[in-house]
Design a protein around this motif. Structure first.
Motif, PDB file in Angstrom:
ATOM      1  N   THR A  16       0.834  -1.199   0.000  1.00 43.52           N
ATOM      2  CA  THR A  16       0.000   0.000   0.000  1.00 43.52           C
ATOM      3  C   THR A  16       0.874   1.257   0.000  1.00 43.52           C
ATOM      4  O   THR A  16       2.053   1.202   0.338  1.00 43.52           O
ATOM      5  CB  THR A  16      -0.909   0.008   1.237  1.00 43.52           C
ATOM      6  N   PRO A  17       0.281   2.399  -0.367  1.00 45.77           N
ATOM      7  CA  PRO A  17       1.057   3.645  -0.393  1.00 45.77           C
ATOM      8  C   PRO A  17       1.644   4.051   0.955  1.00 45.77           C
ATOM      9  O   PRO A  17       2.617   4.802   1.005  1.00 45.77           O
ATOM     10  CB  PRO A  17       0.026   4.684  -0.873  1.00 45.77           C
ATOM     11  N   ASP A  18       1.074   3.566   2.071  1.00 42.99           N
ATOM     12  CA  ASP A  18       1.600   3.948   3.385  1.00 42.99           C
ATOM     13  C   ASP A  18       2.677   2.971   3.889  1.00 42.99           C
ATOM     14  O   ASP A  18       2.965   2.914   5.078  1.00 42.99           O
ATOM     15  CB  ASP A  18       0.467   4.058   4.406  1.00 42.99           C
ATOM     16  N   GLN A  19       3.241   2.188   2.954  1.00 41.55           N
ATOM     17  CA  GLN A  19       4.356   1.284   3.251  1.00 41.55           C
ATOM     18  C   GLN A  19       3.968   0.051   4.073  1.00 41.55           C
ATOM     19  O   GLN A  19       4.835  -0.703   4.496  1.00 41.55           O
ATOM     20  CB  GLN A  19       5.501   2.027   3.974  1.00 41.55           C
ATOM     21  N   SER A  20       2.683  -0.159   4.282  1.00 41.22           N
ATOM     22  CA  SER A  20       2.239  -1.411   4.885  1.00 41.22           C
ATOM     23  C   SER A  20       1.808  -2.345   3.754  1.00 41.22           C
ATOM     24  O   SER A  20       1.921  -1.997   2.577  1.00 41.22           O
ATOM     25  CB  SER A  20       1.089  -1.166   5.856  1.00 41.22           C
ATOM     26  N   PHE A  21       1.324  -3.524   4.091  1.00 45.23           N
ATOM     27  CA  PHE A  21       0.872  -4.396   3.022  1.00 45.23           C
ATOM     28  C   PHE A  21      -0.290  -5.269   3.479  1.00 45.23           C
ATOM     29  O   PHE A  21      -0.519  -5.473   4.671  1.00 45.23           O
ATOM     30  CB  PHE A  21       2.024  -5.239   2.455  1.00 45.23           C
ATOM     31  N   ILE A  22      -1.033  -5.739   2.484  1.00 44.66           N
ATOM     32  CA  ILE A  22      -2.233  -6.545   2.706  1.00 44.66           C
ATOM     33  C   ILE A  22      -1.982  -7.941   2.144  1.00 44.66           C
ATOM     34  O   ILE A  22      -1.443  -8.087   1.055  1.00 44.66           O
ATOM     35  CB  ILE A  22      -3.462  -5.927   2.004  1.00 44.66           C
ATOM     36  N   MET A  23      -2.389  -8.945   2.893  1.00 46.02           N
ATOM     37  CA  MET A  23      -2.224 -10.323   2.454  1.00 46.02           C
ATOM     38  C   MET A  23      -3.588 -11.000   2.375  1.00 46.02           C
ATOM     39  O   MET A  23      -4.415 -10.868   3.275  1.00 46.02           O
ATOM     40  CB  MET A  23      -1.329 -11.082   3.434  1.00 46.02           C
ATOM     41  N   MET A  24      -3.834 -11.699   1.268  1.00 51.02           N
ATOM     42  CA  MET A  24      -5.101 -12.410   1.090  1.00 51.02           C
ATOM     43  C   MET A  24      -4.840 -13.901   0.929  1.00 51.02           C
ATOM     44  O   MET A  24      -4.001 -14.307   0.130  1.00 51.02           O
ATOM     45  CB  MET A  24      -5.842 -11.878  -0.146  1.00 51.02           C
ATOM     46  N   ARG A  25      -5.574 -14.714   1.709  1.00 51.44           N
ATOM     47  CA  ARG A  25      -5.468 -16.160   1.598  1.00 51.44           C
ATOM     48  C   ARG A  25      -6.633 -16.714   0.786  1.00 51.44           C
ATOM     49  O   ARG A  25      -7.671 -16.064   0.628  1.00 51.44           O
ATOM     50  CB  ARG A  25      -5.451 -16.821   2.985  1.00 51.44           C
ATOM     51  N   GLU A  26      -6.455 -17.931   0.309  1.00 51.30           N
ATOM     52  CA  GLU A  26      -7.463 -18.565  -0.532  1.00 51.30           C
ATOM     53  C   GLU A  26      -8.789 -18.768   0.194  1.00 51.30           C
ATOM     54  O   GLU A  26      -9.856 -18.739  -0.422  1.00 51.30           O
ATOM     55  CB  GLU A  26      -6.936 -19.912  -1.039  1.00 51.30           C
ATOM     56  N   ASP A  27      -8.763 -18.951   1.510  1.00 49.99           N
ATOM     57  CA  ASP A  27      -9.996 -19.177   2.268  1.00 49.99           C
ATOM     58  C   ASP A  27     -10.724 -17.873   2.611  1.00 49.99           C
ATOM     59  O   ASP A  27     -11.738 -17.904   3.311  1.00 49.99           O
ATOM     60  CB  ASP A  27      -9.711 -19.972   3.539  1.00 49.99           C
ATOM     61  N   GLY A  28     -10.222 -16.731   2.111  1.00 51.12           N
ATOM     62  CA  GLY A  28     -10.885 -15.458   2.357  1.00 51.12           C
ATOM     63  C   GLY A  28     -10.401 -14.735   3.590  1.00 51.12           C
ATOM     64  O   GLY A  28     -11.018 -13.753   4.013  1.00 51.12           O
ATOM     65  N   THR A  29      -9.292 -15.155   4.173  1.00 51.67           N
ATOM     66  CA  THR A  29      -8.719 -14.449   5.324  1.00 51.67           C
ATOM     67  C   THR A  29      -7.839 -13.313   4.821  1.00 51.67           C
ATOM     68  O   THR A  29      -6.868 -13.536   4.093  1.00 51.67           O
ATOM     69  CB  THR A  29      -7.881 -15.397   6.206  1.00 51.67           C
ATOM     70  N   ILE A  30      -8.182 -12.083   5.201  1.00 55.41           N
ATOM     71  CA  ILE A  30      -7.411 -10.908   4.804  1.00 55.41           C
ATOM     72  C   ILE A  30      -6.722 -10.341   6.044  1.00 55.41           C
ATOM     73  O   ILE A  30      -7.301 -10.332   7.131  1.00 55.41           O
ATOM     74  CB  ILE A  30      -8.304  -9.844   4.134  1.00 55.41           C
ATOM     75  N   SER A  31      -5.490  -9.897   5.883  1.00 55.37           N
ATOM     76  CA  SER A  31      -4.755  -9.361   7.021  1.00 55.37           C
ATOM     77  C   SER A  31      -3.904  -8.176   6.599  1.00 55.37           C
ATOM     78  O   SER A  31      -3.384  -8.141   5.476  1.00 55.37           O
ATOM     79  CB  SER A  31      -3.874 -10.441   7.653  1.00 55.37           C
ATOM     80  N   PHE A  32      -3.802  -7.212   7.502  1.00 58.70           N
ATOM     81  CA  PHE A  32      -2.970  -6.025   7.301  1.00 58.70           C
ATOM     82  C   PHE A  32      -1.704  -6.167   8.133  1.00 58.70           C
ATOM     83  O   PHE A  32      -1.771  -6.516   9.306  1.00 58.70           O
ATOM     84  CB  PHE A  32      -3.724  -4.763   7.730  1.00 58.70           C
ATOM     85  N   TRP A  33      -0.558  -5.837   7.519  1.00 61.25           N
ATOM     86  CA  TRP A  33       0.733  -5.936   8.199  1.00 61.25           C
ATOM     87  C   TRP A  33       1.472  -4.616   8.089  1.00 61.25           C
ATOM     88  O   TRP A  33       1.363  -3.910   7.090  1.00 61.25           O
ATOM     89  CB  TRP A  33       1.583  -7.038   7.576  1.00 61.25           C
ATOM     90  N   SER A  34       2.246  -4.296   9.138  1.00 64.37           N
ATOM     91  CA  SER A  34       3.070  -3.088   9.106  1.00 64.37           C
ATOM     92  C   SER A  34       4.348  -3.357   8.333  1.00 64.37           C
ATOM     93  O   SER A  34       4.666  -4.507   7.999  1.00 64.37           O
ATOM     94  CB  SER A  34       3.419  -2.661  10.533  1.00 64.37           C
ATOM     95  N   ALA A  35       5.098  -2.305   8.048  1.00 62.57           N
ATOM     96  CA  ALA A  35       6.376  -2.457   7.359  1.00 62.57           C
ATOM     97  C   ALA A  35       7.376  -3.248   8.197  1.00 62.57           C
ATOM     98  O   ALA A  35       8.345  -3.791   7.661  1.00 62.57           O
ATOM     99  CB  ALA A  35       6.944  -1.088   7.011  1.00 62.57           C
ATOM    100  N   GLN A  36       7.130  -3.344   9.495  1.00 63.52           N
ATOM    101  CA  GLN A  36       7.994  -4.105  10.406  1.00 63.52           C
ATOM    102  C   GLN A  36       7.493  -5.542  10.602  1.00 63.52           C
ATOM    103  O   GLN A  36       7.915  -6.242  11.529  1.00 63.52           O
ATOM    104  CB  GLN A  36       8.078  -3.417  11.773  1.00 63.52           C
ATOM    105  N   LEU A  37       6.562  -5.980   9.727  1.00 60.08           N
ATOM    106  CA  LEU A  37       6.019  -7.344   9.751  1.00 60.08           C
ATOM    107  C   LEU A  37       5.232  -7.637  11.019  1.00 60.08           C
ATOM    108  O   LEU A  37       5.218  -8.761  11.520  1.00 60.08           O
ATOM    109  CB  LEU A  37       7.132  -8.387   9.564  1.00 60.08           C
TER     110      LEU A  37
END
Length: 309
Positions: A16-37
């Protein structure tokens, strides 16, 4: 990543533009992570059904300017969610085929393009104008499984929506991406004769006229005399470039600055191409012992990264 177990396949990691990232799993689980994991928040979008097969996600992308994200499902749906709350917003249901690869591109202040490749080798393109108004209209539709739902046929009736479907490959689409730098969509498949295709979105034919005729037919109920929006058309030869690759292509990347197209696939070779010369690769790299599943060009580092299974 220890804070979230990999119970299902990870489909995509989106920065994402704010240097974090989004992860999507096949079962529909979405999660937001910081730049520091560090895990910020996570949610499973689909409830587990008791008497039928669970829903699964086939791909995912974001509509960042509208604070939304889009996902495609194995139930032939394109679903839109609120990015900040993960709450369902609306969906396009009743697709003719299963969407496998998904992409999104902003084309104006309030215009956009949603693209998906399907299991029939077709490239489907939704051109939207007045996007905010269109999404609000879709949100008022009747709910199906607690989500406002509109069929692909009804969505195409809107003056703000143009639906285009190209028959491109003879096998399912393994990757799809629209490149604004060349105003073209690139798709790949395992079919050798159409392993990779660089093509236009609207074509040189008068698609606007065709869509107008289709809408008039639907309104008058003359469905038997007209091609529906789900009937795929073939591009003219002048509207696409076709690359033939042994055993097809699973992944690719393009660098407009270096005029470089790179492909990888089942034959474990990385091929480099001039994107305007589809006849023969300019070079190849060997070294993988398994099929190549991901390729990325790092322009700033002047490096090429490839990952195999």
């Amino acid at each position: 990543f220890r804070e979230l177990s990999h119970a299902e396949e990870i489909l995509r990691i989106y920065f994402t533009p704010d240097q974090s990232f989004i992860m999507m799993r096949e079962d529909g689980t979405i999660s937001f992570w910081s730049a520091q994991l560090k895990l910020k928040r996570s949610k499973r979008l689909f409830e587990k059904p008791f008497h039928r097969k669970p829903k699964w996600v086939t791909d995912f992308t974001t509509m960042y300017q509208y604070n939304k994200f889009i996902l495609s499902t194995g139930d032939r749906e394109i679903q839109i969610y609120e990015l900040s709350t993960f709450e369902p917003y609306c969906q396009i249901a009743g697709l003719e085929t299963c969407p496998l690869q998904l992409d999104y591109c902003s084309t104006g202040a309030d215009d956009c393009m949603i693209l998906y490749g399907d299991d029939q080798g077709c490239v489907n393109i939704l051109l939207l104008t007045s996007v905010a108004e269109t999404l609000r209209t879709w949100k008022k539709c009747p709910k199906v499984d607690n989500m406002p739902s509109i069929s692909i046929e009804n969505s195409a009736l809107s003056p703000n929506v143009t639906y285009i479907r190209w028959k491109v490959h003879e096998d399912w689409v393994t990757q799809l991406k629209y490149y604004d730098s060349i105003t073209s969509v690139i798709t790949a498949s395992s079919h050798e004769a159409t392993a990779l295709v660089i093509g236009c979105t609207t074509g040189t034919t008068n698609l606007e006229k065709q869509m107008k005729e289709m809408r008039e037919c639907w309104k008058e109920g003359k469905t038997t005399k007209c091609h529906g929006p789900c009937v795929p058309q073939k591009r003219l030869e002048c509207d696409q470039s076709v690359f033939c690759v042994h055993k097809g292509v699973k992944t690719f990347d393009l660098c407009k600055k270096k005029n470089l197209l790179v492909t990888g696939g089942m034959d474990r070779m990385v091929r480099m191409w001039n994107p305007y010369v589809p006849g023969k690769a300019t070079g190849s790299l060997r070294g993988h012992c398994a099929p190549i599943c991901f390729i990325s060009i790092s322009t700033d580092d002047n490096k090429l990264f490839s990952v195999s299974t």
